[in-house]
Design a protein around this motif. Structure first.
Motif, PDB file in Angstrom:
ATOM      1  N   ALA A   1      50.468  24.919  17.852  1.00  0.00           N
ATOM      2  CA  ALA A   1      49.622  23.697  17.450  1.00  0.00           C
ATOM      3  C   ALA A   1      48.831  22.965  18.675  1.00  0.00           C
ATOM      4  N   PRO A   2      47.890  22.129  18.421  1.00  0.00           N
ATOM      5  CA  PRO A   2      47.016  21.659  19.724  1.00  0.00           C
ATOM      6  C   PRO A   2      47.975  20.984  20.628  1.00  0.00           C
ATOM      7  N   GLY A   3      47.860  21.219  21.977  1.00  0.00           N
ATOM      8  CA  GLY A   3      48.667  20.559  22.851  1.00  0.00           C
ATOM      9  C   GLY A   3      48.034  20.232  24.024  1.00  0.00           C
ATOM     10  N   THR A   4      48.383  20.006  25.312  1.00  0.00           N
ATOM     11  CA  THR A   4      47.593  19.713  26.519  1.00  0.00           C
ATOM     12  C   THR A   4      46.782  20.869  26.760  1.00  0.00           C
ATOM     13  N   PRO A   5      45.667  20.670  26.947  1.00  0.00           N
ATOM     14  CA  PRO A   5      44.521  21.771  27.230  1.00  0.00           C
ATOM     15  C   PRO A   5      44.777  22.336  28.586  1.00  0.00           C
ATOM     16  N   VAL A   6      44.751  23.688  28.732  1.00  0.00           N
ATOM     17  CA  VAL A   6      44.974  24.334  30.158  1.00  0.00           C
ATOM     18  C   VAL A   6      43.706  24.120  30.813  1.00  0.00           C
ATOM     19  N   ARG A   7      43.798  23.496  32.098  1.00  0.00           N
ATOM     20  CA  ARG A   7      42.882  23.278  33.103  1.00  0.00           C
ATOM     21  C   ARG A   7      42.039  24.439  33.522  1.00  0.00           C
ATOM     22  N   GLN A   8      40.942  24.519  33.743  1.00  0.00           N
ATOM     23  CA  GLN A   8      40.143  25.500  34.049  1.00  0.00           C
ATOM     24  C   GLN A   8      40.342  26.031  35.545  1.00  0.00           C
ATOM     25  N   THR A   9      41.053  25.022  36.293  1.00  0.00           N
ATOM     26  CA  THR A   9      41.194  25.128  37.560  1.00  0.00           C
ATOM     27  C   THR A   9      42.438  25.819  38.016  1.00  0.00           C
ATOM     28  N   SER A  10      43.469  26.195  36.915  1.00  0.00           N
ATOM     29  CA  SER A  10      44.596  26.794  36.911  1.00  0.00           C
ATOM     30  C   SER A  10      44.554  28.207  37.014  1.00  0.00           C
ATOM     31  N   ILE A  11      44.938  28.929  38.177  1.00  0.00           N
ATOM     32  CA  ILE A  11      44.674  30.412  38.068  1.00  0.00           C
ATOM     33  C   ILE A  11      46.027  31.122  38.708  1.00  0.00           C
ATOM     34  N   LEU A  12      46.322  32.280  38.431  1.00  0.00           N
ATOM     35  CA  LEU A  12      47.361  32.996  38.627  1.00  0.00           C
ATOM     36  C   LEU A  12      46.768  34.007  39.575  1.00  0.00           C
ATOM     37  N   VAL A  13      47.308  34.057  40.897  1.00  0.00           N
ATOM     38  CA  VAL A  13      46.941  35.267  41.653  1.00  0.00           C
ATOM     39  C   VAL A  13      47.876  36.543  41.790  1.00  0.00           C
ATOM     40  N   VAL A  14      47.769  37.466  41.183  1.00  0.00           N
ATOM     41  CA  VAL A  14      48.748  38.714  41.273  1.00  0.00           C
ATOM     42  C   VAL A  14      48.378  39.403  42.517  1.00  0.00           C
ATOM     43  N   GLY A  15      49.542  39.882  43.411  1.00  0.00           N
ATOM     44  CA  GLY A  15      49.245  40.531  44.673  1.00  0.00           C
ATOM     45  C   GLY A  15      48.911  39.549  45.794  1.00  0.00           C
ATOM     46  N   SER A  16      49.508  38.324  45.666  1.00  0.00           N
ATOM     47  CA  SER A  16      48.922  37.115  46.455  1.00  0.00           C
ATOM     48  C   SER A  16      49.492  37.354  47.956  1.00  0.00           C
ATOM     49  N   THR A  17      50.395  38.465  48.405  1.00  0.00           N
ATOM     50  CA  THR A  17      50.799  38.668  49.797  1.00  0.00           C
ATOM     51  C   THR A  17      49.906  39.750  50.445  1.00  0.00           C
ATOM     52  N   GLY A  18      49.130  40.295  49.745  1.00  0.00           N
ATOM     53  CA  GLY A  18      48.389  41.315  50.213  1.00  0.00           C
ATOM     54  C   GLY A  18      47.284  40.969  51.146  1.00  0.00           C
ATOM     55  N   THR A  19      46.596  41.793  51.603  1.00  0.00           N
ATOM     56  CA  THR A  19      45.493  41.700  52.584  1.00  0.00           C
ATOM     57  C   THR A  19      44.224  40.875  51.869  1.00  0.00           C
ATOM     58  N   LEU A  20      43.857  41.133  50.522  1.00  0.00           N
ATOM     59  CA  LEU A  20      42.785  40.352  49.582  1.00  0.00           C
ATOM     60  C   LEU A  20      43.753  39.149  48.914  1.00  0.00           C
ATOM     61  N   GLY A  21      44.634  39.477  48.620  1.00  0.00           N
ATOM     62  CA  GLY A  21      45.322  38.425  47.951  1.00  0.00           C
ATOM     63  C   GLY A  21      45.803  37.085  48.521  1.00  0.00           C
ATOM     64  N   ARG A  22      46.152  37.347  49.756  1.00  0.00           N
ATOM     65  CA  ARG A  22      45.987  36.342  50.734  1.00  0.00           C
ATOM     66  C   ARG A  22      44.688  35.414  50.911  1.00  0.00           C
ATOM     67  N   GLN A  23      43.657  36.099  50.924  1.00  0.00           N
ATOM     68  CA  GLN A  23      42.307  35.371  51.038  1.00  0.00           C
ATOM     69  C   GLN A  23      41.644  34.813  49.874  1.00  0.00           C
ATOM     70  N   ILE A  24      42.267  35.503  48.828  1.00  0.00           N
ATOM     71  CA  ILE A  24      42.044  34.658  47.478  1.00  0.00           C
ATOM     72  C   ILE A  24      42.614  33.550  47.311  1.00  0.00           C
ATOM     73  N   VAL A  25      44.022  33.410  47.703  1.00  0.00           N
ATOM     74  CA  VAL A  25      44.657  32.191  47.489  1.00  0.00           C
ATOM     75  C   VAL A  25      44.099  31.224  48.334  1.00  0.00           C
ATOM     76  N   ARG A  26      43.751  31.428  49.684  1.00  0.00           N
ATOM     77  CA  ARG A  26      43.309  30.471  50.473  1.00  0.00           C
ATOM     78  C   ARG A  26      41.823  29.880  50.107  1.00  0.00           C
ATOM     79  N   ARG A  27      41.296  30.765  49.790  1.00  0.00           N
ATOM     80  CA  ARG A  27      39.935  30.370  49.400  1.00  0.00           C
ATOM     81  C   ARG A  27      39.954  29.484  47.794  1.00  0.00           C
ATOM     82  N   ALA A  28      40.734  29.826  47.178  1.00  0.00           N
ATOM     83  CA  ALA A  28      41.129  29.130  46.053  1.00  0.00           C
ATOM     84  C   ALA A  28      41.599  27.560  46.340  1.00  0.00           C
TER      85      ALA A  28
END
Length: 393
Positions: free
Chosen positions: A70-97
């Motif tokens: 049923a309709p509820g609270t809309p998901v914000r477009q700014t909500s992201i999940l980073v998988v592999g966030s401790t890796g070389t690329l992942g941590r830069q994705i997190v910082r940038r986000a």
């Protein structure tokens, strides 16, 4: 709003013996019913071109029929999940986000040393494991976009995370209604079906595309950051630098630039469903990188050259034993990286599509120059401090 996951998202090759064990059934907080196969064997069928096959057995089947849609609270477009966030690329994705104002959630495997630096930056950390599909759905609640930077650890079989885990993640994302999925792959993965890691990346690209999820696939050539441990540090410490006699050329790119371009692409609706390749300004051989490091460090490198023929022989020998198959798989990737191959791609169309100026992308010369300038200054300061604190008796 209906949310259904196809039982099988890829075409099953003909004449393939499929033996499905009785599935285990469990329920996640009464929202999603799960069936997880207890035996996961031969998930990918590798065969040389042109008879390449990508076989997907349903690893996880998620049914959202029991969920309250049923309709509820809309998901914000700014909500992201980073998988592999401790890796070389992942941590830069997190910082940038975080710098760009996104609400960042990081999927991290349970570990003895927690990833506190991600929390310190302002991200939310949730524990889950791609090799345990039942832990994935809870991490996706309230998420708009998934950015997948994960790859298996060296001690793990390649298919555990890079295939089985990715299939489970994509299936869960489909079932949970994730609205955008960013997947990082390897340049030229479609041209090397003999290399398990590259074949898996290519099959995952196809699996994601066939899933119907709104997605962006980004193929990468190489990270500049990886050159620090491979060449820069050993040269400074006067240790052996390992190289090969192959003329492979790789267009390395700074992971900070990769992260920046990724979020530009994420906001560009014209990029949805596209396959992009990110490459650095110039492709380098390993000898050219070593020569550059020698010049910037002001000292010669102790280079140990490994002939490509030795890599090939080692791979053949490790294929003889079941317990060394994973080593052989990784040597196959090393063999490609040391062959007469160019890992690069023209970037003019990509820059035009993303509205990026090529001059804003860091060159390898600039990246390594900044590194050696900073590290040599620190070493000089430490040497000066040690002289000031020396006590003689």
């Amino acid at each position: 709003m209906a949310c259904r996951l196809p039982t099988q998202l890829a075409t099953t090759p003909p004449k393939l013996n499929r033996c499905h064990p009785l599935p285990k059934t469990c329920t996640l907080h009464g929202l999603l019913s799960w069936r997880h196969n207890s035996s996961l064997q031969s998930l990918v069928s590798f065969s040389p071109s042109p008879g390449r096959r990508c076989y997907v057995r349903p690893l996880v089947m998620c049914s959202a029929s029991a969920a309250n849609l049923a309709p509820g609270t809309p998901v914000r477009q700014t909500s992201i999940l980073v998988v592999g966030s401790t890796g070389t690329l992942g941590r830069q994705i997190v910082r940038r986000a975080l710098d760009e104002g996104y609400d960042v959630r990081c999927l991290v495997r349970p570990r003895p040393a927690p990833a506190d630096f991600l929390r310190d930056w302002g991200a939310t950390v949730v524990n889950a494991d791609l090799s345990k599909p039942e832990t994935i759905p809870a991490t996706l609640v309230g998420i708009h976009t998934v950015i997948d930077c994960a790859t298996g650890r060296p001690e793990e079989p390649i298919k555990t995370v890079d295939w089985e885990g990715k299939v489970a993640l994509i299936q869960c994302a489909k079932a949970m209604g994730i609205q955008k999925f960013v997947f990082f792959s390897i340049h030229n993965c479609d041209k090397h079906p003999e290399v398990p890691l590259m074949e898996i990346k290519y099959c995952t690209e196809k699996f994601l595309k066939d899933s119907g999820i709104n997605h962006i696939t980004i193929r990468l050539c190489g990270f500049m950051q990886g050159l620090i441990g491979q060449y820069a540090v050993p040269i400074l410490e006067e240790k052996s630098v390992w190289g090969t006699d192959a003329p492979t050329r790789i267009a390395y790119m700074d992971t900070q630039d990769i992260a920046r371009l990724t979020f530009i692409a994420l906001r560009n609706e014209k990029v949805n469903g596209k396959l992009l390749t990110f490459a650095g300004p110039r492709a380098w051989t390993s000898q050219e990188v070593i020569t550059l490091c020698e010049r910037l460090a002001g000292q010669d490198a102790n280079v140990t050259t490994v002939p490509v023929s030795v890599l090939r022989l080692t791979r053949q020998l490790t294929r003889l034993f079941e317990w060394t198959n994973d080593v052989a798989d990784r040597l196959a990737f090393s063999e490609v990286l040391t062959s007469d191959t160019v890992f690069s791609a023209p970037m003019s169309e990509t820059y035009s599509l993303l509205g990026v100026d090529a001059k804003d992308v860091v060159s390898l010369e600039k990246y390594l120059q900044d590194y050696f300038t900073n590290i040599l200054k620190k070493l000089k300061d430490l040497k000066a401090q040690s002289k000031q604190t020396d006590i003689y008796f």
